[in-house]
Write a protein that holds these residues in place. Structure first.
Motif, PDB file in Angstrom:
ATOM      1  N   HIS A  82      42.340 -37.499   9.620  1.00  0.00           N
ATOM      2  CA  HIS A  82      43.618 -39.143  10.536  1.00  0.00           C
ATOM      3  C   HIS A  82      41.974 -38.994  12.039  1.00  0.00           C
ATOM      4  N   ALA A  83      42.807 -38.632  12.953  1.00  0.00           N
ATOM      5  CA  ALA A  83      41.611 -38.495  13.829  1.00  0.00           C
ATOM      6  C   ALA A  83      40.787 -38.384  13.855  1.00  0.00           C
ATOM      7  N   ILE A  84      39.486 -37.351  13.041  1.00  0.00           N
ATOM      8  CA  ILE A  84      38.254 -37.658  12.817  1.00  0.00           C
ATOM      9  C   ILE A  84      37.951 -39.456  11.874  1.00  0.00           C
ATOM     10  N   VAL A  85      39.054 -39.026  11.342  1.00  0.00           N
ATOM     11  CA  VAL A  85      38.317 -40.959  10.139  1.00  0.00           C
ATOM     12  C   VAL A  85      38.225 -41.514  11.949  1.00  0.00           C
ATOM     13  N   ARG A  86      39.417 -41.542  12.924  1.00  0.00           N
ATOM     14  CA  ARG A  86      39.251 -42.537  13.542  1.00  0.00           C
ATOM     15  C   ARG A  86      38.139 -42.378  14.099  1.00  0.00           C
ATOM     16  N   THR A  87      37.659 -41.238  14.648  1.00  0.00           N
ATOM     17  CA  THR A  87      36.563 -41.170  15.900  1.00  0.00           C
ATOM     18  C   THR A  87      35.224 -41.817  15.119  1.00  0.00           C
ATOM     19  N   LEU A  88      35.127 -41.232  14.198  1.00  0.00           N
ATOM     20  CA  LEU A  88      34.010 -41.999  13.264  1.00  0.00           C
ATOM     21  C   LEU A  88      33.899 -43.540  12.709  1.00  0.00           C
ATOM     22  N   ALA A  89      35.314 -43.588  12.784  1.00  0.00           N
ATOM     23  CA  ALA A  89      35.538 -45.422  13.252  1.00  0.00           C
ATOM     24  C   ALA A  89      34.760 -45.949  13.965  1.00  0.00           C
ATOM     25  N   HIS A  90      34.925 -45.343  15.657  1.00  0.00           N
ATOM     26  CA  HIS A  90      34.554 -45.844  15.663  1.00  0.00           C
ATOM     27  C   HIS A  90      33.020 -45.988  16.555  1.00  0.00           C
ATOM     28  N   PHE A  91      32.655 -44.688  16.246  1.00  0.00           N
ATOM     29  CA  PHE A  91      31.318 -44.199  16.379  1.00  0.00           C
ATOM     30  C   PHE A  91      30.121 -45.499  15.390  1.00  0.00           C
ATOM     31  N   ALA A  92      31.185 -45.660  13.972  1.00  0.00           N
ATOM     32  CA  ALA A  92      30.335 -46.206  13.070  1.00  0.00           C
ATOM     33  C   ALA A  92      30.053 -47.932  13.367  1.00  0.00           C
ATOM     34  N   GLU A  93      31.476 -48.902  14.222  1.00  0.00           N
ATOM     35  CA  GLU A  93      31.411 -49.342  14.466  1.00  0.00           C
ATOM     36  C   GLU A  93      30.307 -49.979  15.476  1.00  0.00           C
ATOM     37  N   PHE A  94      30.069 -48.682  16.214  1.00  0.00           N
ATOM     38  CA  PHE A  94      29.397 -49.170  17.779  1.00  0.00           C
ATOM     39  C   PHE A  94      28.351 -49.141  16.730  1.00  0.00           C
ATOM     40  N   ALA A  95      27.541 -47.805  16.338  1.00  0.00           N
ATOM     41  CA  ALA A  95      26.468 -48.173  16.074  1.00  0.00           C
ATOM     42  C   ALA A  95      25.708 -48.756  15.199  1.00  0.00           C
ATOM     43  N   MET A  96      26.615 -50.251  14.688  1.00  0.00           N
ATOM     44  CA  MET A  96      26.588 -51.065  13.707  1.00  0.00           C
ATOM     45  C   MET A  96      26.432 -52.104  14.944  1.00  0.00           C
TER      46      MET A  96
END
Length: 183
Positions: A82-96
């Motif tokens: 769950h923590a990995i998914v949340r971290t990747l979501a943060h990364f992905a939305e700001f990468a976009m």
């Protein structure tokens, strides 16, 4: 003479398609709305949203790799996932966001003096995002989130820069071929 996007100046900036000048800024706005709406979710709502993503991942993993960490995660392993998914979501939305900022920069301002403006905008958004979370029940600001968001934004900006370079190279190669044929 072949058109070279990289050599664009203020005098010929009208050669950038109007579509890009409208589309990319709208994408920035839409991405910021998405990011800030997620930040305005309560802690419980945010957890449910990311938990739903984890469930989808686990369902997929159970079908494709039934013995994997993702498919079998429960208890502490589930919390880690769950923590990995949340971290990747943060990364992905700001990468976009970073990619859209880069493409907008190139659609409007190729003057290197304005690079710092685009990059500063991109670096301020994670701080604003975390500040918003301070105002929401069950949420808080995390320095790690600011760092992950910033890294995502920088990677997205670099992706935008690289893809633009590839597009310019392809465009220039085609233009050179047309010029050699006399078209």
């Amino acid at each position: 003479m072949a058109y070279n996007i990289a050599m664009e100046t203020r005098e010929n900036k009208n050669r950038i398609p109007v579509f890009q000048r409208i589309f990319f800024p709208l994408c920035i706005v839409a991405t910021l709305v998405f990011i800030f709406c997620n930040s305005l979710q309560t802690g419980e709502q945010s957890s449910v949203t990311s938990g739903g993503v984890v469930e989808i991942l686990q369902d997929f993993a159970r079908k494709t790799a039934p013995n994997s960490f993702v498919a079998t995660a429960t208890g502490k392993a589930y919390e880690l996932l769950h923590a990995i998914v949340r971290t990747l979501a943060h990364f992905a939305e700001f990468a976009m966001l970073g990619a859209f900022v880069a493409w907008t920069y190139f659609a409007y301002l190729t003057d290197k003096r304005f690079f710092l403006v685009a990059f500063t905008f991109l670096l301020c958004m994670p701080i604003i995002d975390e500040y918003i979370q301070l105002t929401v029940a069950g949420r808080g600001a995390q320095v790690l989130d600011v760092l992950v968001d910033t890294l995502g934004g920088v990677c997205g900006f670099l992706f935008g820069w690289i893809t633009r370079g590839i597009a310019v190279a392809i465009h220039n190669k085609k233009a050179a071929k047309r010029a050699a044929k006399g078209v």
